[in-house]
Design a protein around this motif. Sequence first.
Motif: not given
Length: 248
Positions: A107-116, A155-164, A120-122, A124-130
Amino acid sequence: MIKVENIAKSFNTTTGSQLHVLKGVSLEIKKGEIVSLIGPSGSGKSTLLRCIHGLEKIDSGAIYMEDELMDPNDKKKYREQRNKMGFVFQHFNLFPNMTVVENCKLAQMNVLGRSTEEAEKVAMEYLEKVGLPDKRDAYPSTLSGGQKQRVAIARALCMNPEVMLFDEPTSALDPEMIKEVLEVMKDLGNQGMTMIVVTHEMGFARKVGNRVVFLEGGHILENCASEEFFSNPKTERAKDFLSKVFYD
């Protein structure tokens, strides 16, 4: 942050009649709050959550995010508003043919337009958090239920949501796996994340949540601070509900 005004939602039944699930519900969620939606099965909790996110279309009423109407007809703005909300499902909804890190990147790549690389960096950051960086190349079928739900949260946090938004995130888990998911959610709350949680975990609602919204039959019967609800419920229906949850 999120305001729900007098929303109604009905579903068609197999007999052709209408099942009225939400009957004029109004609710306001402030930034940084952890609000627990509780009540008996069929009370409208999950439907309310899905309406807030736009997974279900409301029949009437209005939903606002940051004082701006969420209007499905304004597709661009509506999509942007929905992207500010992360949704965690009861049954994880991970893609079985993708690895953990691929699930978190898609979703990061398809919705937010982030590069591969950035996705991946984002991820891994959140997989580390969980607590699951070592599962990056694993497939969902090899994970426990608790691990799957933690990946879904990452996966949800990777989208930088303001509310979960969490829809009964522990109900499909074995008892020993529930704690690890609730700990992740507790940490999110401690970091100031706004959260709306449909839950049967009364301990979480009481100790972690700021506020309890108790629903019955499509109506909100109580809406108050968590400790107040559990120590001094106002309605007979809430008292009856709690007496059955906390049985001797």
